[in-house]
Design an enzyme around this catalytic site. Structure first.
Site, PDB file in Angstrom:
ATOM      1  N   ASP A 135      -1.746  -1.250  10.738  1.00 31.08           N
ATOM      2  CA  ASP A 135      -2.052  -1.320   9.198  1.00 31.08           C
ATOM      3  C   ASP A 135      -2.657  -2.514   8.704  1.00 31.08           C
ATOM      4  O   ASP A 135      -3.000  -2.659   7.542  1.00 31.08           O
ATOM      5  CB  ASP A 135      -0.590  -1.033   8.403  1.00 31.08           C
ATOM      6  N   LYS A 167       0.680  -1.388  -0.148  1.00 31.85           N
ATOM      7  CA  LYS A 167       0.167   0.044  -0.062  1.00 31.85           C
ATOM      8  C   LYS A 167       0.895   1.061  -0.023  1.00 31.85           C
ATOM      9  O   LYS A 167       2.195   1.254   0.320  1.00 31.85           O
ATOM     10  CB  LYS A 167      -0.993  -0.100   1.203  1.00 31.85           C
TER      11      LYS A 167
HETATM   12  O1  C5P Z   1       0.964  -1.108  15.151  1.00 34.67           O
HETATM   13  P1  C5P Z   1       2.525  -1.224  14.856  1.00 34.67           P
HETATM   14  O2  C5P Z   1       2.908  -2.350  15.631  1.00 34.67           O
HETATM   15  O3  C5P Z   1       2.370  -1.158  13.503  1.00 34.67           O
HETATM   16  O4  C5P Z   1       3.077   0.039  15.374  1.00 34.67           O
HETATM   17  C1  C5P Z   1       4.445   0.054  15.624  1.00 34.67           C
HETATM   18  C2  C5P Z   1       4.797   1.350  16.602  1.00 34.67           C
HETATM   19  O5  C5P Z   1       4.598   2.403  15.810  1.00 34.67           O
HETATM   20  C3  C5P Z   1       3.781   1.305  17.687  1.00 34.67           C
HETATM   21  O6  C5P Z   1       4.646   0.321  18.744  1.00 34.67           O
HETATM   22  C4  C5P Z   1       3.949   2.782  17.862  1.00 34.67           C
HETATM   23  O7  C5P Z   1       5.182   3.152  18.617  1.00 34.67           O
HETATM   24  C5  C5P Z   1       3.802   3.313  16.962  1.00 34.67           C
HETATM   25  N1  C5P Z   1       2.337   3.640  16.266  1.00 34.67           N
HETATM   26  C6  C5P Z   1       1.975   4.848  16.926  1.00 34.67           C
HETATM   27  N2  C5P Z   1       0.657   5.165  16.423  1.00 34.67           N
HETATM   28  C7  C5P Z   1       0.006   4.484  15.410  1.00 34.67           C
HETATM   29  C8  C5P Z   1       0.562   3.294  14.860  1.00 34.67           C
HETATM   30  C9  C5P Z   1       1.874   2.963  15.237  1.00 34.67           C
HETATM   31  O8  C5P Z   1       2.425   5.602  17.897  1.00 34.67           O
HETATM   32  N3  C5P Z   1      -1.148   4.685  14.997  1.00 34.67           N
END
Ligand code: C5P
Length: 286
Positions: free
Chosen positions: A132, A8
């Protein structure tokens, strides 16, 4: 069973504020692009395992594919699968490759094991795996809110050829969020309305904002340079995707898109997506 697992881009990404759970609220538009990995699921007697064509991709519980399989395993109360991942989407590139792979396992494995998982349960599993991941349970562009998991499908025909280029830099998403620091948060930018205007030929400039660009460009000027070269070579808009490092350019015609690609080294070119691209309907083969 063989499944295409598409990448994406983020057609605009605004970070709206920091939440009590440590995540950030955001507004973005996810758009699927014509660059994909291949995920193969092979039945085995019992247990979960995987292999990958790239050495730098972990094949243990650090891999989202195996964690997705573990979610389905827990729901089913058992099962066996070996996952073979053919990786073409670069890692740490803002293209959601790992999230897409995980979503494909969530979609395909219940079929392989003949388990019926209700949609809301599948969505909850996806959101647990990563912000995501829920987007990849569906095909087609979507407006995303919350931490990325609250989705509204967008019924728009995107008119542009999308060119993807990469400087080959790995950007950690957690680093990019931390680099935002504390800043003045903004209200909902209504990206869906901006996109509708841009698609109709209106002024698309306000849409093409990614709040991660200032910090990431400062740390890696080569990424900013790629964006500048896309704009110099005929892109009507160009932006970093997600937390980087991939940059995409929007072009009004195929010849201009091809001419711009010729400006980049072959190793920097990830491909071109035609207007109104949609992933093939989800039809696992085999
Ligand atoms: O959700 P995901 O594991 O992909 O996110 C990785 C990191 O990115 C999280 O641990 C967080 O630090 C940050 N993040 C965030 N806000 C979001 C998505 C991700 O702060 N909406």
């Amino acid at each position: 069973m063989t499944i295409h697992s598409h990448a994406k881009i983020n057609l605009g990404l605004r970070v709206l504020g920091k939440r009590d759970d440590g995540y950030h609220d955001l507004a973005t538009i996810f758009v699927p692009v014509d660059l994909c990995d291949t995920v193969e699921l092979h039945t085995r007697d019992l247990g979960l395992s995987m292999e990958c064509t790239r050495d730098d991709v972990p094949c243990d519980s650090g891999n989202l594919c195996l964690r997705a399989a573990a979610e389905v395993y827990r729901f089913a109360g058992g099962g066996g699968v070996h996952i073979a991942l053919d990786k073409r989407i670069p890692v740490g590139a803002g293209l959601g490759g790992g999230s897409s792979n995980a979503a494909m396992v969530l979609r395909a494995l219940p079929r392989l094991w003949c388990v019926d998982i209700p949609d809301d349960e599948l969505h909850a599993m996806a959101a647990r795996l990563g912000s995501d991941v829920p987007f990849f349970l569906h095909d087609g562009p979507a407006l995303a809110g919350g931490r990325g998991e609250i989705l509204t499908p967008l019924n728009v025909r995107l008119p542009w050829w999308i060119v993807l280029v990469t400087p080959g830099i790995h950007v950690s998403t957690a680093w990019a969020y931390a680099a935002l620091g504390t800043r003045e948060w903004q209200p909902d930018p209504r990206l869906d309305l901006l996109l509708t205007d841009a698609v109709r030929g209106g002024d698309s400039a306000p849409l093409l904002v990614n709040d991660f660009e200032p910090a990431v460009f400062e740390r890696w000027p080569a990424i900013a340079e790629m964006k500048r070269r896309l704009l110099e070579n005929g892109a009507v808009g160009a932006l970093m995707s997600g937390s980087g490092s991939t940059v995409f350019g929007l072009f009004n015609d195929a010849l201009e898109a091809q001419a711009a690609l010729a400006e980049f080294a072959p190793g920097q070119v990830l491909g071109v997506t035609a207007p109104d691209f949609s992933p093939m309907p989800f039809t696992p083969r085999g």
